[in-house]
Structures are given as structure tokens and as C-alpha cells.
Design a protein around this motif. Structure first.
Motif, PDB file in Angstrom:
ATOM      1  N   GLY A  47      70.414  42.582  92.050  1.00 17.57           N
ATOM      2  CA  GLY A  47      69.494  43.094  91.024  1.00 17.57           C
ATOM      3  C   GLY A  47      68.342  42.139  90.778  1.00 17.57           C
ATOM      4  O   GLY A  47      67.184  42.562  90.680  1.00 17.57           O
ATOM      5  N   VAL A  48      68.648  40.838  90.703  1.00 22.41           N
ATOM      6  CA  VAL A  48      67.601  39.820  90.485  1.00 22.41           C
ATOM      7  C   VAL A  48      66.579  39.886  91.616  1.00 22.41           C
ATOM      8  O   VAL A  48      65.368  39.849  91.386  1.00 22.41           O
ATOM      9  CB  VAL A  48      68.232  38.407  90.387  1.00 22.41           C
ATOM     10  CG1 VAL A  48      67.184  37.322  90.558  1.00 22.41           C
ATOM     11  CG2 VAL A  48      68.948  38.224  89.060  1.00 22.41           C
ATOM     12  N   PHE A  49      67.077  40.001  92.844  1.00 24.25           N
ATOM     13  CA  PHE A  49      66.196  40.072  94.012  1.00 24.25           C
ATOM     14  C   PHE A  49      65.252  41.281  93.908  1.00 24.25           C
ATOM     15  O   PHE A  49      64.032  41.151  94.065  1.00 24.25           O
ATOM     16  CB  PHE A  49      67.052  40.144  95.286  1.00 24.25           C
ATOM     17  CG  PHE A  49      66.254  40.297  96.556  1.00 24.25           C
ATOM     18  CD1 PHE A  49      65.355  39.334  96.964  1.00 24.25           C
ATOM     19  CD2 PHE A  49      66.409  41.430  97.342  1.00 24.25           C
ATOM     20  CE1 PHE A  49      64.624  39.480  98.131  1.00 24.25           C
ATOM     21  CE2 PHE A  49      65.684  41.577  98.519  1.00 24.25           C
ATOM     22  CZ  PHE A  49      64.793  40.599  98.910  1.00 24.25           C
ATOM     23  N   VAL A  50      65.830  42.427  93.587  1.00 24.95           N
ATOM     24  CA  VAL A  50      65.030  43.659  93.485  1.00 24.95           C
ATOM     25  C   VAL A  50      64.014  43.532  92.346  1.00 24.95           C
ATOM     26  O   VAL A  50      62.838  43.881  92.505  1.00 24.95           O
ATOM     27  CB  VAL A  50      65.961  44.892  93.277  1.00 24.95           C
ATOM     28  CG1 VAL A  50      65.148  46.135  92.955  1.00 24.95           C
ATOM     29  CG2 VAL A  50      66.811  45.131  94.517  1.00 24.95           C
ATOM     30  N   VAL A  51      64.452  42.990  91.199  1.00 22.89           N
ATOM     31  CA  VAL A  51      63.563  42.866  90.041  1.00 22.89           C
ATOM     32  C   VAL A  51      62.379  41.937  90.364  1.00 22.89           C
ATOM     33  O   VAL A  51      61.227  42.255  90.060  1.00 22.89           O
ATOM     34  CB  VAL A  51      64.343  42.368  88.795  1.00 22.89           C
ATOM     35  CG1 VAL A  51      63.400  41.900  87.696  1.00 22.89           C
ATOM     36  CG2 VAL A  51      65.248  43.468  88.268  1.00 22.89           C
ATOM     37  N   VAL A  52      62.668  40.808  91.035  1.00 26.21           N
ATOM     38  CA  VAL A  52      61.587  39.863  91.368  1.00 26.21           C
ATOM     39  C   VAL A  52      60.577  40.523  92.318  1.00 26.21           C
ATOM     40  O   VAL A  52      59.369  40.391  92.124  1.00 26.21           O
ATOM     41  CB  VAL A  52      62.157  38.557  91.962  1.00 26.21           C
ATOM     42  CG1 VAL A  52      61.063  37.700  92.591  1.00 26.21           C
ATOM     43  CG2 VAL A  52      62.859  37.742  90.873  1.00 26.21           C
TER      44      VAL A  52
END
Lengths: 55, 228
Positions: A13-18
Motif C-alpha cells: 500500500g505504501v508503495f502504491v500511495v507513494v
């Protein structure tokens, strides 16, 4: 959802959000560039013909 | 002989396709790790992101070297973009690493792992690049100072990369040893596809960001030429 699954979801999720934030920042920049290009095109059109030929 | 760069559109679609394939391979094909269970899936995003961060910093340093060697002005923006993307992927490395550490070791961070601390040092070094760059007036002097700094930072990459082997770190796992990757064939295939997809995504981001910065610079020049 197990705790392992929660951590995996958080990491991906962090990867996608960034990446999405990066896209949003770039979209904002693109909008600014479009506005500035429009302003410059207006400025170029407003210049007298002789001045345009001189460069 | 000139080599034409592949179209950005083709690269972007390629990155999207590879990312989809990577997701399928990670969650449908690669088996669950016997030791760590499902949380080991973080490996497929954390390690490729870290390798991509190294690659971006390396690219920034290479472009910095080209600037110093040839005095080509265009390399300044290319180096800056490489370092900028390296920092973005550096943040992602630290955050995904912290999440994996919490899942595996029960802590978000440990100062006793040399690889973690050295990566943090590398990351902070490149964060300081921006402070340095924006504290100097734009021009040839700023280009040279930024290039020298970006070039110095590249020395930290092999130190950070090989720290785990040099320091005999038992906390941070070593997956790639002299005997090869310590995982099954499916796991390794999923890792390779994930690595390729993230690297390609980073390259697309590099090209897009660089194009934006070049348009910005050209517009500034045009404005100066047109405004009375």
C-alpha cells in the motif's frame, strides 16, 4: 486478516500511495506548465509584427 | 551510429504489464515461505525498491561524472533527477523495510544492523544534496558543486550494499550468497519479474520527471525572452 497479511498490505500500500502521490504532484506541475505555456503564447501573439521578426 | 531511446509510451505500458505480471507471480505462483509465512511477500517489493534506489543514486552519480568530464549542461538536470528519484525510492526502502522488520523481528528499527544504519546514512547523505543544491545560486557553480557531491555519495553504495557480508550481520537476512539465491525457482522468478517491473517503472518516472524539468527550464528562458 492475519497480522502477516496486514503488514504485507501495508508495505504494498505504501508503495502504491507513494507512486500515486508522485503522479498527483506531476499532474499539478503539468497543469502549471499548461497555464504558463498559454500565457507565453498570448505574450508572443501580442508582440508587434516587427518585434517578432527581430526575435 | 545512434541508438534511439524507446518511446516513453511503450515503456510506460511495459511497466504496467510487468507490474501486473509481478503481482500475479508474487501472490499466485510463489509459495509461502516456511519460516516467515505470508509476511515474506514483502521481500518482493522491499528488495527491488532498495536495488532501484541504489541504481538511481548510481545514475545520478554517473550523470554528475559526465557533467564534470564534458561540461555538458544537460547532465545537471539528469543527475538531479536521478538523485531525486533515488531519494523517493530510498524513503520507500526505509518504510517497507521498517514494516518487514516489525512483521519479522517485532521491532520497526534496530540500530544493531549495519545494513540498516548504512542505508540510512546513504539516504541522509543524498537528502543533504538538496540542501546544498538549493543553497547555491543557479548556474555553473551550482552545477559543479552538486555534481561533485553526487559523485562522492556513490562511494557509499558498495559499502551499504556489501555491509551485510562485511559485518557478518545476523539480523538482516542474506538471501543471495555465493551458492546462489536461497529460495525456490518460483520465488526467484517472481523476484526477478518484480525487480524488472520496479526498475522499468523508475526509468519511466525518470524520463517523465526529466521531461517536466526540461520544459520548465525552457519556459523560463522563453519568458525572459518574451517579457519586456
Amino acid at each position: 486478516m492475519s497480522s502477516g497479511e496486514k503488514y504485507v498490505a501495508a508495505a504494498y500500500g505504501v508503495f502504491v500511495v507513494v507512486v500515486l502521490v508522485w503522479v498527483a504532484i506531476l499532474a499539478t506541475k503539468l497543469a502549471r506548465l499548461e497555464r504558463e505555456t498559454g500565457e507565453l503564447a498570448r505574450l508572443a501573439r501580442a508582440r508587434p509584427a516587427g518585434e517578432q521578426a527581430d526575435g | 551510429m545512434s541508438i534511439t531511446k524507446p518511446s516513453l509510451t511503450v515503456l510506460a505500458w511495459g511497466a504496467a504489464a510487468l507490474t501486473t505480471l509481478a503481482a500475479v507471480m508474487i501472490f499466485a505462483l510463489a509459495p509461502e515461505d516456511a519460516d516467515q509465512g505470508f509476511s515474506q511477500k514483502i521481500f518482493y517489493v522491499h528488495v527491488p525498491i532498495a536495488l532501484t534506489a541504489y541504481a538511481c543514486f548510481g545514475l545520478g552519480a554517473w550523470k554528475a561524472y559526465r557533467l564534470l568530464a564534458t561540461r555538458g549542461e544537460r547532465y545537471d538536470l539528469e543527475s538531479y533527477t536521478g538523485v531525486h528519484l533515488g531519494t523517493i525510492f530510498g524513503v520507500l526502502t526505509l518504510v517497507t523495510g521498517a514494516i518487514w522488520a516489525k512483521a519479522s523481528w517485532g521491532v520497526w528499527w534496530t540500530w544493531s544492523s549495519n545494513q540498516l544504519v548504512l542505508f540510512l546514512v546513504l539516504f541522509l547523505f543524498y537528502c543533504a544534496y538538496f540542501m546544498l543544491r538549493f543553497s547555491v545560486e543557479p548556474g555553473a557553480r551550482r552545477e559543479r558543486i552538486s555534481a561533485v557531491y553526487a559523485l562522492f555519495g556513490v562511494a557509499l553504495i558498495p559499502v551499504s550494499f556489501f555491509a551485510i557480508r562485511l559485518a557478518n550481520d545476523f539480523i538482516h537476512p542474506t538471501v543471495f550468497t555465493r551458492e546462489g539465491p536461497q529460495m525456490t525457482g518460483e520465488m526467484f522468478a517472481a523476484f526477478c519479474v518484480s525487480w524488472a517491473s520496479i526498475t522499468l517503472l523508475a526509468y519511466v518516472m525518470y524520463r517523465v520527471e526529466l521531461a517536466g524539468k526540461r520544459i520548465d527550464a525552457n519556459l523560463r528562458d522563453l519568458r525572459e525572452a518574451l517579457q519586456p
